[in-house]
Write a protein that holds these residues in place. Structure first.
Motif, PDB file in Angstrom:
ATOM      1  N   ARG A   1       0.809  -1.222   0.000  1.00 39.58           N
ATOM      2  CA  ARG A   1       0.000   0.000   0.000  1.00 39.58           C
ATOM      3  C   ARG A   1       0.838   1.266   0.000  1.00 39.58           C
ATOM      4  O   ARG A   1       0.523   2.221  -0.713  1.00 39.58           O
ATOM      5  N   GLN A   2       1.901   1.306   0.760  1.00 39.25           N
ATOM      6  CA  GLN A   2       2.698   2.526   0.834  1.00 39.25           C
ATOM      7  C   GLN A   2       3.283   2.880  -0.526  1.00 39.25           C
ATOM      8  O   GLN A   2       3.232   4.036  -0.959  1.00 39.25           O
ATOM      9  N   ALA A   3       3.842   1.873  -1.216  1.00 40.79           N
ATOM     10  CA  ALA A   3       4.431   2.128  -2.531  1.00 40.79           C
ATOM     11  C   ALA A   3       3.378   2.562  -3.537  1.00 40.79           C
ATOM     12  O   ALA A   3       3.598   3.481  -4.335  1.00 40.79           O
ATOM     13  N   ALA A   4       2.213   1.915  -3.514  1.00 37.73           N
ATOM     14  CA  ALA A   4       1.168   2.249  -4.469  1.00 37.73           C
ATOM     15  C   ALA A   4       0.618   3.650  -4.235  1.00 37.73           C
ATOM     16  O   ALA A   4       0.441   4.427  -5.182  1.00 37.73           O
ATOM     17  N   LEU A   5       0.356   3.995  -2.990  1.00 40.04           N
ATOM     18  CA  LEU A   5      -0.154   5.333  -2.696  1.00 40.04           C
ATOM     19  C   LEU A   5       0.905   6.399  -2.975  1.00 40.04           C
ATOM     20  O   LEU A   5       0.580   7.519  -3.387  1.00 40.04           O
TER      21      LEU A   5
ATOM     22  N   GLU B   1      -8.307   3.221   8.131  1.00 36.50           N
ATOM     23  CA  GLU B   1      -7.077   2.733   7.504  1.00 36.50           C
ATOM     24  C   GLU B   1      -6.882   3.338   6.124  1.00 36.50           C
ATOM     25  O   GLU B   1      -5.765   3.707   5.749  1.00 36.50           O
ATOM     26  N   MET B   2      -7.958   3.420   5.365  1.00 36.02           N
ATOM     27  CA  MET B   2      -7.853   3.991   4.030  1.00 36.02           C
ATOM     28  C   MET B   2      -7.412   5.453   4.110  1.00 36.02           C
ATOM     29  O   MET B   2      -6.507   5.892   3.395  1.00 36.02           O
ATOM     30  N   GLU B   3      -8.046   6.212   4.987  1.00 39.09           N
ATOM     31  CA  GLU B   3      -7.689   7.622   5.126  1.00 39.09           C
ATOM     32  C   GLU B   3      -6.252   7.774   5.624  1.00 39.09           C
ATOM     33  O   GLU B   3      -5.514   8.641   5.149  1.00 39.09           O
ATOM     34  N   GLN B   4      -5.831   6.936   6.565  1.00 43.55           N
ATOM     35  CA  GLN B   4      -4.475   7.017   7.089  1.00 43.55           C
ATOM     36  C   GLN B   4      -3.447   6.762   6.003  1.00 43.55           C
ATOM     37  O   GLN B   4      -2.435   7.467   5.898  1.00 43.55           O
ATOM     38  N   GLY B   5      -3.693   5.768   5.156  1.00 41.95           N
ATOM     39  CA  GLY B   5      -2.764   5.486   4.072  1.00 41.95           C
ATOM     40  C   GLY B   5      -2.645   6.636   3.091  1.00 41.95           C
ATOM     41  O   GLY B   5      -1.543   6.989   2.650  1.00 41.95           O
ATOM     42  N   VAL B   6      -3.772   7.231   2.742  1.00 47.26           N
ATOM     43  CA  VAL B   6      -3.784   8.340   1.794  1.00 47.26           C
ATOM     44  C   VAL B   6      -3.084   9.570   2.381  1.00 47.26           C
ATOM     45  O   VAL B   6      -2.296  10.240   1.695  1.00 47.26           O
ATOM     46  N   THR B   7      -3.352   9.865   3.642  1.00 50.17           N
ATOM     47  CA  THR B   7      -2.723  11.043   4.245  1.00 50.17           C
ATOM     48  C   THR B   7      -1.238  10.797   4.519  1.00 50.17           C
ATOM     49  O   THR B   7      -0.432  11.719   4.416  1.00 50.17           O
ATOM     50  N   ASP B   8      -0.867   9.562   4.852  1.00 49.49           N
ATOM     51  CA  ASP B   8       0.552   9.244   5.026  1.00 49.49           C
ATOM     52  C   ASP B   8       1.324   9.448   3.722  1.00 49.49           C
ATOM     53  O   ASP B   8       2.516   9.785   3.742  1.00 49.49           O
ATOM     54  N   ALA B   9       0.657   9.259   2.591  1.00 46.74           N
ATOM     55  CA  ALA B   9       1.303   9.466   1.291  1.00 46.74           C
ATOM     56  C   ALA B   9       1.504  10.937   0.974  1.00 46.74           C
ATOM     57  O   ALA B   9       2.268  11.278   0.066  1.00 46.74           O
ATOM     58  N   GLY B  10       0.804  11.830   1.694  1.00 52.21           N
ATOM     59  CA  GLY B  10       0.981  13.264   1.489  1.00 52.21           C
ATOM     60  C   GLY B  10      -0.276  14.020   1.115  1.00 52.21           C
ATOM     61  O   GLY B  10      -0.272  15.259   1.057  1.00 52.21           O
TER      62      GLY B  10
ATOM     63  N   ALA C   1     -27.088  -5.748   2.842  1.00 56.08           N
ATOM     64  CA  ALA C   1     -27.363  -7.144   3.168  1.00 56.08           C
ATOM     65  C   ALA C   1     -26.356  -7.590   4.227  1.00 56.08           C
ATOM     66  O   ALA C   1     -25.250  -7.047   4.298  1.00 56.08           O
ATOM     67  N   PRO C   2     -26.702  -8.583   5.041  1.00 58.18           N
ATOM     68  CA  PRO C   2     -25.804  -9.003   6.118  1.00 58.18           C
ATOM     69  C   PRO C   2     -24.433  -9.465   5.644  1.00 58.18           C
ATOM     70  O   PRO C   2     -23.441  -9.295   6.355  1.00 58.18           O
ATOM     71  N   ASP C   3     -24.358 -10.059   4.480  1.00 52.75           N
ATOM     72  CA  ASP C   3     -23.074 -10.575   3.988  1.00 52.75           C
ATOM     73  C   ASP C   3     -22.384  -9.623   3.018  1.00 52.75           C
ATOM     74  O   ASP C   3     -21.445 -10.001   2.325  1.00 52.75           O
ATOM     75  N   SER C   4     -22.854  -8.386   2.927  1.00 54.51           N
ATOM     76  CA  SER C   4     -22.269  -7.395   2.038  1.00 54.51           C
ATOM     77  C   SER C   4     -21.560  -6.317   2.849  1.00 54.51           C
ATOM     78  O   SER C   4     -21.991  -5.998   3.960  1.00 54.51           O
ATOM     79  N   PRO C   5     -20.499  -5.727   2.294  1.00 55.40           N
ATOM     80  CA  PRO C   5     -19.814  -4.651   3.008  1.00 55.40           C
ATOM     81  C   PRO C   5     -20.476  -3.305   2.762  1.00 55.40           C
ATOM     82  O   PRO C   5     -21.217  -3.131   1.792  1.00 55.40           O
ATOM     83  N   ALA C   6     -20.203  -2.362   3.641  1.00 52.69           N
ATOM     84  CA  ALA C   6     -20.567  -0.974   3.365  1.00 52.69           C
ATOM     85  C   ALA C   6     -19.654  -0.447   2.259  1.00 52.69           C
ATOM     86  O   ALA C   6     -18.553  -0.966   2.031  1.00 52.69           O
ATOM     87  N   GLN C   7     -20.115   0.582   1.556  1.00 53.32           N
ATOM     88  CA  GLN C   7     -19.307   1.221   0.525  1.00 53.32           C
ATOM     89  C   GLN C   7     -18.654   2.462   1.128  1.00 53.32           C
ATOM     90  O   GLN C   7     -19.324   3.263   1.784  1.00 53.32           O
ATOM     91  N   GLY C   8     -17.358   2.620   0.906  1.00 55.61           N
ATOM     92  CA  GLY C   8     -16.652   3.787   1.402  1.00 55.61           C
ATOM     93  C   GLY C   8     -16.165   4.672   0.271  1.00 55.61           C
ATOM     94  O   GLY C   8     -15.846   4.183  -0.821  1.00 55.61           O
ATOM     95  N   TYR C   9     -16.105   5.978   0.527  1.00 58.04           N
ATOM     96  CA  TYR C   9     -15.650   6.948  -0.473  1.00 58.04           C
ATOM     97  C   TYR C   9     -14.730   7.954   0.197  1.00 58.04           C
ATOM     98  O   TYR C   9     -15.020   8.451   1.288  1.00 58.04           O
ATOM     99  N   LEU C  10     -13.636   8.262  -0.462  1.00 60.25           N
ATOM    100  CA  LEU C  10     -12.664   9.210   0.074  1.00 60.25           C
ATOM    101  C   LEU C  10     -12.156  10.094  -1.062  1.00 60.25           C
ATOM    102  O   LEU C  10     -11.752   9.593  -2.118  1.00 60.25           O
TER     103      LEU C  10
END
Length: 220
Positions: A128-132, A178-187, A200-209
């Motif tokens: 993640r660090q390299a990609a971000l 975690e997503m926000e931390q990775g993005v802000t750590d990148a600058g 649905a119970p077996d589905s994740p929430a959708q996140g946007y940043l």
């Protein structure tokens, strides 16, 4: 290429036609996603630093017409050669190339923004660090990053089985923190974050940043 990357590429080569069939009109059914993308487009254009944006992990290229209709010039890249073949076939007016998120083909500070629509979910923690950092490298100061992701507990999951096409691959449903931390750590700095609860119970929430690459301050 490491084994996990090769597995991911091979799986998405197999899935390309299925994605083209099922996801082409997905935005029509997702007003929240359209709203987030629209905000990104407005801010990217208002930055006054050009119109070139990278669609990182573009898949079959379904976002390209949407971004172009709002005044941006998208250039899509994806790890899967077959996804790129389908993108070029179905959206021939736009540029698409095979590339790894960890080694992008764009020049330094060449894009007013990058769109990572459910593409960062495939990154193992060690990558993640390299990609971000790559995303930060290619965005101009004053430009933007926007990402959609599956919100979860960040544990690795095996996906692909439900397609019944004989493929499996790893993905990660990261927590919004975690997503926000990775993005802000990148600058980058956060502009907006939000989400849509699981339907649905077996589905994740959708996140946007949505995040901004600051303009360097002149020394005093």
């Amino acid at each position: 290429m490491d084994a996990k990357t090769a597995e991911l590429r091979a799986a998405h080569d197999v899935l390309a036609e299925l994605y083209a069939e099922r996801l082409t009109d997905a935005l029509d059914r997702m007003p929240a996603e359209r709203a987030v993308l629209d905000l990104f487009c407005v801010l990217a254009l208002a930055a006054g630093r050009g119109t070139d944006v990278g669609d990182i992990g573009c898949g079959t290229g379904r976002l390209a017409p949407y971004l172009a209709a709002r005044g941006l010039a998208p250039w899509g890249v994806d790890l899967s050669p077959e996804m790129i073949r389908v993108a070029r076939r179905d959206h021939g007016a736009y540029r698409f190339d095979v590339a790894d998120l960890r080694e992008l083909p764009f020049e330094d500070a060449s894009l007013v923004g990058v769109v990572c629509w459910y593409s960062l979910i495939f990154l193992a923690p060690a990558d993640r660090q390299a990609a971000l950092g790559e995303l930060y490298r290619v965005v101009k100061p004053g430009g933007y990053l926007v990402t959609a992701f599956k919100a979860g507990t960040s544990q690795v999951r095996r996906a692909g089985r439900s397609s019944n096409l004989g493929v499996e691959f790893d993905l990660y449903w990261q927590t919004p923190q975690e997503m926000e931390q990775g993005v802000t750590d990148a600058g980058f700095t956060t502009v907006f974050w939000g989400g849509v609860p699981a339907d649905a119970p077996d589905s994740p929430a959708q996140g946007y940043l949505l995040a901004h690459k600051p303009v360097a301050q002149a020394p005093r």
